[in-house]
Design an enzyme around this catalytic site. Sequence first.
Site, PDB file in Angstrom:
ATOM      1  N   LYS A   1       8.650   0.406   5.185  1.00 27.62           N
ATOM      2  CA  LYS A   1       8.120   1.712   4.807  1.00 27.62           C
ATOM      3  C   LYS A   1       9.230   2.528   4.167  1.00 27.62           C
ATOM      4  CE  LYS A   1       5.311   5.218   4.693  1.00 27.62           C
ATOM      5  NZ  LYS A   1       4.102   5.223   3.869  1.00 27.62           N
TER       6      LYS A   1
ATOM      7  N   GLY B   1       0.838  -1.186   0.000  1.00 27.62           N
ATOM      8  CA  GLY B   1       0.000   0.000   0.000  1.00 27.62           C
ATOM      9  C   GLY B   1       0.871   1.234   0.000  1.00 27.62           C
TER      10      GLY B   1
ATOM     11  N   GLY C   1       4.897   7.677   1.887  1.00 24.38           N
ATOM     12  CA  GLY C   1       5.565   6.766   0.977  1.00 24.38           C
ATOM     13  C   GLY C   1       4.951   5.380   0.959  1.00 24.38           C
TER      14      GLY C   1
ATOM     15  N   ASP D   1      -4.524   9.609  15.097  1.00 26.31           N
ATOM     16  CA  ASP D   1      -5.037   9.109  13.821  1.00 26.31           C
ATOM     17  C   ASP D   1      -5.479   7.653  13.936  1.00 26.31           C
ATOM     18  OD1 ASP D   1      -3.856   8.820  10.385  1.00 26.31           O
ATOM     19  OD2 ASP D   1      -5.796   9.449  11.192  1.00 26.31           O
TER      20      ASP D   1
ATOM     21  N   GLY E   1       0.993   5.386   1.663  1.00 25.80           N
ATOM     22  CA  GLY E   1       0.420   6.425   2.497  1.00 25.80           C
ATOM     23  C   GLY E   1       1.012   7.778   2.178  1.00 25.80           C
ATOM     24  N   GLY E   2       0.763   8.716   3.074  1.00 28.82           N
ATOM     25  CA  GLY E   2       1.181  10.082   2.830  1.00 28.82           C
ATOM     26  C   GLY E   2       2.682  10.263   2.785  1.00 28.82           C
TER      27      GLY E   2
END
Length: 761
Positions: free
Chosen positions: A472, A451, A456, A569, A453-454
Amino acid sequence: MAIFTFRLITVILVSYTVSSAIIESINDGVECLYDGGSPLVSKGASFELGFFSPGSSNNKNRYLGIWYKNIPVRTVVWVANRCSPIKDSSGLLKINKSNGNLMLLGVNKSVVWSTSLLKQTQQTKLHLLDNGDLVLRDEISNTILWRSFDYPSDTLLPEMKLGWDLRTVLNRHLSAWKNFEDPCPGDFTFGIELNQKLHNFPEFCMRKGFAKFYRSGPWNGIGTSGAPELKLNSLFYYNFVLTDDEVYYVYGMKNKSAISRIVINQTTLVRERLIWIEEKQTWKRYLSVPRDDCDNYGVCGVNGNCVIGDNPICHCLKGFKPKFQEKWNEMDWSDGCMRNVPLNCKDRNRDGFLKISGVKLPDTSDSWWNKQMNLKDCKSKHKVGAIWIVVAAIGVVFLLGYCIYKRRALKDGSETTNQNGEEDDDLDLPLFNLSTVSTATDNFSENNKLGEGGFGPVYRGILEDRQEIAVKRLSMSSGQGVNEFKNEVKLIVKLQHRNLVKLLGCCIQGEEKLLVYEYMPNKSLDFFIFDHVQGQLLDWTKRFQIICGISRGLLYLHHDSRLRIIHRDLKASNVLLDNEMNPKISDFGLARIVGGDQIEHKTNRVIGTYGYMAPEYAFDGLFSIKSDVFSFGILVLEIVSGRKSRGFHCEKNGLTLIGHAWTLMKEERAYDLVDEWLLDENLDQVLRCIHISLLCVQHNPADRPTMSSVVLMFGSQNELPQPKAPGYFMEPDYAKGDNSSSNNHELLSTNEMSISLIEAR
């Protein structure tokens, strides 16, 4: 999914004569309980007291005992004359008229057992309560003078205390029957042991004779490091009381019709929790200890560490070696390990501390504590000559939260803390080589991409030792410098909890900044609860387990970690699931550290995911632990309903998921919110979760409970307060496309697939 293993369970079978008369109590004027007569029956007919012969039909010894009345497999839970059997059927139970004591008479009216009341009275009455407690009560003052729960046999029943009354030095502990025909105590015992001087660090302990056989690890306020069964579950709730007057454990059944007991067995040397299965008319094991070889006390010796999945199971700690290598090679680890390099007592500043994680906390019977002292203070204090020598000689450990620090020599080849008591980078910041990570991910192949995200993309990888990892890869445009990156990783690596995703290390090489995590094979929670097909794989037991795991993870962040962390979050996509569907909170990229005395913070950059943000954060930039509680409440509603909070208004004419739940609860139709796959499950527990979630999403942060209160609510059946009106009853304007708030804060919504962890501060 719970996995049950079965062993031969010894049950006590006796023959008895059924009498038509029922006796509910006896007093000092009536001699009404005799062998061959009617038993004493509790008011609700759950238990009865009478005479029995255990084991085989050849056993003629008679005992006075208590057993379940309505279970055909006669199961004795308490025995009065354990070591003084009556050799015939002459047994008679009566109350002494002169002093109020309860007496058991045998052959020739001799006293074979009696109570010893501290306060003598001439008006006492004996009752058998419906929980199995036999009580002797003063009829004048209506006070209990004596109770069988204070003198257990081999069985712990619901509502029975296991532990100490420090005022009277009463130690309530279990002692096993010698064998299935002899209830006299053997040498196998189970109870709570204390530091004899300070009464600190209580822990559960089983002994075989005088030798320790099993220990749970010390009580830390929530549980023990060696007793994972002490967690929220659907069968029982528990409480651990630690005061100046009492130290005890007690449990109760969530379903009052369920029957469960804890029993210890001299033959098998186990402590078992058993549940009665009515359909099969048998007792079934729910859990037992010791669980494996590593649970045996001191199996690896001093300075040894036991890892049950390894072969052999025993290892020396870093900086240590086997004391006797030949015996170690023969798998005799009892002598333990010795240091590679002796401690330097002359130049004490050359030594440091090694952090040991993932182990049962050590035996604390000879320890002391100081809640105000941290590791740096501890090192400074023990620079005093005489005290420092003692510490060096006995290898004292310091317990800080969930970690253990052990004094180590700096040149023994293991990582230690620096001179200020802070961990060096090679301890807290494990570094991976870029080529290693690149090989593990097949050069960051698109096929391995999990996946993005913001900050990377995330890739699946496999290291050379076959360990699976998630990597990540921060994008170069993330604006994160090396120093900020290191500081963030150091923060995350300090968070060690079973319900938080574990950071394994990182890589900083050139422009590349990589984070390496444990791999979660079952993806994230949203993959299941929002999918019509996958959602069927999560029954209510699994969903409740997930809810409780998330609550414990948040409790750790807010209250129990060395740093107080606000996540900011929390959402379904940021809860990952391991191979056993245990939840792990991820994505600490927006997390903030706050001081212990700081209640609320404000930011001009509101970052998060709408649908989960508390109103005070979204509109005014105010965040606190209560804003995390709000997000948790939303998440529970999603887990129960299988519906996304985000976009729910499209189906309900502007009404949010919160507003819909609130409306249904006010109309006493909360069950209409429940996912269709859960309607045949434990509906009372499901509805209780909805109630708790509405307490979490109340509009005023002061009205919301803390996570410590939430965890207690899940683990008890106490009446819940009524929630006040929630925040976001209707969908706010910003969620419908207007990315502005009343104070013109910058509002960012992170990608729903994100498991990013870094945000520059």
